[in-house]
Design a protein around this motif. Structure first.
Motif, short mmCIF file in Angstrom:
data_model
loop_
_atom_site.label_atom_id
_atom_site.label_comp_id
_atom_site.label_asym_id
_atom_site.label_seq_id
_atom_site.Cartn_x
_atom_site.Cartn_y
_atom_site.Cartn_z
N MET A 1 0.85 -1.19 0.00
CA MET A 1 0.00 0.00 0.00
C MET A 1 0.88 1.24 0.00
N SER A 2 0.53 2.20 -0.80
CA SER A 2 1.26 3.45 -0.87
C SER A 2 0.90 4.35 0.30
N THR A 3 1.84 5.19 0.70
CA THR A 3 1.54 6.19 1.72
C THR A 3 0.77 7.32 1.08
N TRP A 4 0.16 8.16 1.89
CA TRP A 4 -0.58 9.29 1.33
C TRP A 4 0.35 10.25 0.61
N GLU A 5 1.59 10.36 1.09
CA GLU A 5 2.55 11.24 0.43
C GLU A 5 2.89 10.73 -0.98
N GLU A 6 3.04 9.42 -1.10
CA GLU A 6 3.33 8.83 -2.41
C GLU A 6 2.17 9.05 -3.37
N LEU A 7 0.96 8.84 -2.88
CA LEU A 7 -0.22 9.07 -3.72
C LEU A 7 -0.35 10.54 -4.09
N LYS A 8 -0.07 11.42 -3.14
CA LYS A 8 -0.11 12.86 -3.42
C LYS A 8 0.88 13.21 -4.52
N ASP A 9 2.10 12.66 -4.43
CA ASP A 9 3.12 12.92 -5.45
C ASP A 9 2.68 12.40 -6.82
N LEU A 10 2.05 11.22 -6.86
CA LEU A 10 1.53 10.69 -8.13
C LEU A 10 0.46 11.63 -8.71
N GLY A 11 -0.43 12.07 -7.85
CA GLY A 11 -1.46 13.02 -8.29
C GLY A 11 -0.87 14.33 -8.76
N ASN A 12 0.13 14.82 -8.03
CA ASN A 12 0.79 16.07 -8.42
C ASN A 12 1.44 15.94 -9.79
N ASN A 13 2.08 14.79 -10.05
CA ASN A 13 2.71 14.58 -11.35
C ASN A 13 1.68 14.59 -12.47
N GLN A 14 0.55 13.94 -12.25
CA GLN A 14 -0.51 13.94 -13.26
C GLN A 14 -1.05 15.35 -13.48
N PHE A 15 -1.20 16.09 -12.39
CA PHE A 15 -1.68 17.48 -12.49
C PHE A 15 -0.72 18.31 -13.34
N LYS A 16 0.57 18.20 -13.05
CA LYS A 16 1.58 18.98 -13.79
C LYS A 16 1.58 18.65 -15.28
N GLN A 17 1.21 17.42 -15.62
CA GLN A 17 1.15 17.00 -17.02
C GLN A 17 -0.18 17.38 -17.68
N GLY A 18 -1.08 17.97 -16.90
CA GLY A 18 -2.37 18.37 -17.44
C GLY A 18 -3.39 17.25 -17.47
N ASN A 19 -3.09 16.14 -16.82
CA ASN A 19 -4.01 15.00 -16.75
C ASN A 19 -4.90 15.16 -15.51
N TYR A 20 -5.80 16.14 -15.57
CA TYR A 20 -6.57 16.51 -14.38
C TYR A 20 -7.52 15.40 -13.92
N ASN A 21 -8.16 14.73 -14.83
CA ASN A 21 -9.08 13.65 -14.43
C ASN A 21 -8.32 12.49 -13.79
N GLN A 22 -7.15 12.18 -14.31
CA GLN A 22 -6.33 11.12 -13.72
C GLN A 22 -5.86 11.55 -12.32
N ALA A 23 -5.48 12.81 -12.19
CA ALA A 23 -5.07 13.32 -10.88
C ALA A 23 -6.23 13.25 -9.88
N ILE A 24 -7.43 13.62 -10.34
CA ILE A 24 -8.61 13.54 -9.47
C ILE A 24 -8.80 12.11 -8.99
N SER A 25 -8.66 11.16 -9.88
CA SER A 25 -8.83 9.75 -9.52
C SER A 25 -7.80 9.33 -8.47
N ILE A 26 -6.57 9.75 -8.65
CA ILE A 26 -5.51 9.39 -7.69
C ILE A 26 -5.78 10.04 -6.34
N TYR A 27 -6.12 11.33 -6.34
CA TYR A 27 -6.42 12.00 -5.06
C TYR A 27 -7.64 11.37 -4.39
#
Length: 91
Positions: A1-27
């Motif tokens: 299981m990922s930590t919340w920080e790891e998931l946050k970082d994954l979401g942040n990376n998707q956000f920076k790439q403009g993949n907003y729906n993917q980031a929403i899913s991760i968050y």
């Protein structure tokens, strides 16, 4: 299981790439596992704002502020988003 920080970082990376729906899913997944982390709601709110969904953005900021009511950044964002949808009294 990922930590919340790891998931946050994954979401942040998707956000920076403009993949907003993917980031929403991760968050959203992160919030299900770690609902006490206000930054997850705040970050998801930014994604919702980026796709023009101000109502969900405001709801997430309210959840974030419920956890951390002293977040000036999130109070300012909520006011900005309320103004964007014409909710002047809430802003």
């Amino acid at each position: 299981m990922s930590t919340w920080e790891e998931l946050k970082d994954l979401g942040n990376n998707q956000f920076k790439q403009g993949n907003y729906n993917q980031a929403i899913s991760i968050y959203t997944d992160a919030i299900k596992q770690y609902p006490e982390q206000d930054v997850l709601y705040a970050n998801r709110a930014l994604c919702y704002k980026s796709i023009g969904n101000f109502r969900n953005a405001i709801l997430d900021l309210e959840k974030s502020l419920g956890i951390n009511p002293k977040s000036v950044k999130n109070l300012k964002r909520k006011a900005e988003y309320c103004l964007s949808i014409g909710n002047f009294s809430e802003a």
